[in-house]
Scaffold this motif. Sequence first.
Motif, mmCIF file in Angstrom:
data_model
loop_
_atom_site.group_PDB
_atom_site.id
_atom_site.type_symbol
_atom_site.label_atom_id
_atom_site.label_comp_id
_atom_site.label_asym_id
_atom_site.label_seq_id
_atom_site.Cartn_x
_atom_site.Cartn_y
_atom_site.Cartn_z
ATOM 1 N N ASP A 22 0.512 -1.455 -0.369
ATOM 2 C CA ASP A 22 -0.146 0.212 0.143
ATOM 3 C C ASP A 22 0.945 1.286 -0.039
ATOM 4 O O ASP A 22 0.081 3.134 0.595
ATOM 5 C CB ASP A 22 -1.530 0.315 1.094
ATOM 6 N N THR A 23 1.911 1.300 -0.313
ATOM 7 C CA THR A 23 2.841 2.198 -0.358
ATOM 8 C C THR A 23 4.249 2.105 -1.050
ATOM 9 O O THR A 23 4.550 1.111 -0.613
ATOM 10 C CB THR A 23 3.094 2.814 1.121
ATOM 11 N N ASP A 24 4.921 3.112 -1.258
ATOM 12 C CA ASP A 24 6.453 2.497 -1.978
ATOM 13 C C ASP A 24 7.089 3.623 -1.193
ATOM 14 O O ASP A 24 8.797 3.592 -1.414
ATOM 15 C CB ASP A 24 6.644 3.545 -3.048
ATOM 16 N N ASN A 25 7.036 3.985 0.247
ATOM 17 C CA ASN A 25 7.788 4.956 0.751
ATOM 18 C C ASN A 25 8.389 3.333 1.978
ATOM 19 O O ASN A 25 7.746 4.770 3.428
ATOM 20 C CB ASN A 25 6.814 6.308 1.610
ATOM 21 N N THR A 26 8.903 2.719 1.677
ATOM 22 C CA THR A 26 9.809 2.306 2.708
ATOM 23 C C THR A 26 11.092 2.105 2.196
ATOM 24 O O THR A 26 11.007 2.253 1.356
ATOM 25 C CB THR A 26 9.580 0.937 2.443
ATOM 26 N N ILE A 27 12.172 1.737 2.739
ATOM 27 C CA ILE A 27 13.297 1.919 2.519
ATOM 28 C C ILE A 27 14.204 0.479 1.634
ATOM 29 O O ILE A 27 14.724 0.578 -0.083
ATOM 30 C CB ILE A 27 14.830 0.845 3.442
ATOM 31 N N GLN A 28 13.484 -0.862 1.704
ATOM 32 C CA GLN A 28 13.228 -1.616 0.745
ATOM 33 C C GLN A 28 13.464 -1.465 -0.269
ATOM 34 O O GLN A 28 13.235 -1.787 -1.424
ATOM 35 C CB GLN A 28 12.905 -3.098 1.329
ATOM 36 N N GLY A 29 11.775 -0.734 -0.445
ATOM 37 C CA GLY A 29 11.653 -0.091 -1.789
ATOM 38 C C GLY A 29 12.377 0.750 -2.736
ATOM 39 O O GLY A 29 12.576 0.486 -4.341
ATOM 40 N N LYS A 30 12.245 1.272 -1.975
ATOM 41 C CA LYS A 30 13.231 2.848 -2.910
ATOM 42 C C LYS A 30 14.806 2.102 -3.320
ATOM 43 O O LYS A 30 15.377 2.284 -4.592
ATOM 44 C CB LYS A 30 14.201 4.003 -1.784
ATOM 45 N N ILE A 31 15.064 1.330 -2.192
ATOM 46 C CA ILE A 31 16.724 0.380 -2.793
ATOM 47 C C ILE A 31 16.844 -0.360 -4.031
ATOM 48 O O ILE A 31 16.981 -0.208 -5.056
ATOM 49 C CB ILE A 31 17.589 0.039 -2.094
ATOM 50 N N GLU A 32 14.797 -0.830 -3.961
ATOM 51 C CA GLU A 32 14.997 -1.727 -4.739
ATOM 52 C C GLU A 32 15.262 -1.047 -6.017
ATOM 53 O O GLU A 32 15.074 -1.367 -7.693
ATOM 54 C CB GLU A 32 13.644 -2.446 -4.530
ATOM 55 N N ASP A 33 14.064 -0.565 -6.346
ATOM 56 C CA ASP A 33 13.793 0.676 -7.883
ATOM 57 C C ASP A 33 14.529 0.929 -8.098
ATOM 58 O O ASP A 33 15.082 0.729 -9.231
ATOM 59 C CB ASP A 33 12.740 2.103 -6.691
ATOM 60 N N VAL A 34 15.944 1.563 -7.543
ATOM 61 C CA VAL A 34 16.984 2.151 -7.790
ATOM 62 C C VAL A 34 18.097 0.643 -8.534
ATOM 63 O O VAL A 34 18.461 0.863 -9.788
ATOM 64 C CB VAL A 34 18.241 2.758 -7.240
ATOM 65 N N LEU A 35 18.190 -0.282 -8.286
ATOM 66 C CA LEU A 35 18.919 -1.160 -8.886
ATOM 67 C C LEU A 35 17.919 -2.084 -9.879
ATOM 68 O O LEU A 35 18.622 -2.408 -10.726
ATOM 69 C CB LEU A 35 19.029 -2.218 -7.351
ATOM 70 N N SER A 36 16.946 -2.193 -9.532
ATOM 71 C CA SER A 36 15.905 -2.141 -11.205
ATOM 72 C C SER A 36 15.903 -1.389 -12.349
ATOM 73 O O SER A 36 16.541 -2.042 -13.335
ATOM 74 C CB SER A 36 14.287 -2.481 -10.477
ATOM 75 N N ARG A 37 15.936 -0.146 -11.966
ATOM 76 C CA ARG A 37 16.729 0.844 -12.712
ATOM 77 C C ARG A 37 17.790 0.461 -13.676
ATOM 78 O O ARG A 37 18.055 0.190 -15.084
ATOM 79 C CB ARG A 37 16.222 2.473 -12.242
ATOM 80 N N MET A 38 18.993 -0.152 -12.374
ATOM 81 C CA MET A 38 20.261 -0.163 -13.230
ATOM 82 C C MET A 38 20.503 -1.363 -13.822
ATOM 83 O O MET A 38 21.382 -1.255 -14.701
ATOM 84 C CB MET A 38 21.295 -0.093 -11.980
ATOM 85 N N CYS A 39 19.682 -2.160 -12.904
ATOM 86 C CA CYS A 39 19.514 -3.756 -14.026
ATOM 87 C C CYS A 39 18.965 -4.229 -15.011
ATOM 88 O O CYS A 39 19.068 -5.143 -15.967
ATOM 89 C CB CYS A 39 19.553 -4.914 -12.875
ATOM 90 N N GLU A 40 18.428 -2.979 -14.964
ATOM 91 C CA GLU A 40 16.965 -2.875 -16.621
ATOM 92 C C GLU A 40 16.276 -4.079 -16.176
ATOM 93 O O GLU A 40 15.697 -5.002 -17.621
ATOM 94 C CB GLU A 40 17.571 -3.123 -17.739
#
Length: 244
Positions: A22-40
């Motif tokens: 129900d939210t994207d405002n978590t530590i895990q979520g923020k880091i996963e978003d950046v890593l997923s963008r990096m690794c495509e």
Amino acid sequence: MNYRLDIQYDGTRYGGWQKQKDTDNTIQGKIEDVLSRMCETPVTIQGAGRTDAGVHARGQVANAHMDTDKSCEEICAYLNHYLPEDIEILQVRQAAERFHSRLNAREKVYQYRIAAGFHKNVFERKYQCPLHENLDIDAMREAAGFLEGTHDFKSFCSNKKMKKSSIRTLHCIEIQETEQEICITYTGDGFLYNMVRILTGTLIEVGRGVRKSETMTALLESCDRKNAGFTAPARGLTLLEVRY
């Protein structure tokens, strides 16, 4: 390849470590978003401790399996470039393929900070419980002695539906007092949901004279959350270190 990430963060404005639907405002979520963008491609990370909303970390550890040509230093730089300023990746390094940040952890160290004295510390207010009371530190230390060791800590867990074992080992509870602050440092093999905050609330009640230190044994044996103290505010708690 499996990578280990050493992380620090100010948890004030986040909904905790663990990713939520129900939210994207978590530590895990923020880091996963950046890593997923990096690794495509989607990347999932595993954290050593699932810190609550508002809880901070100086020594959180996570691991992630990723397919990337970037070096560890480049991954670290990429993350820190795109992450918010209150999340910092201290180091990225290659880990053994079977390394798991939570399952392989041997000890975790948490610290709870309580503001003492008459004046509030405006620069530390986000990291302290603003109690400003005179507490009986000797009684708190005596109570802490009863809580150290291997016990069933079900009385100190907020998760009523937990089916796993609630037996944990608290190796040490250290209480230090200065003119402006009381610091309680917990070292143990693992911690239940809200366990440190409930332990802290219980010790504060001992310090207030509401509870007797010698009642800790009966409290542990009751295995009933209702018998323990209040849950201390999240803002005073920091994950200091994870040991392997």
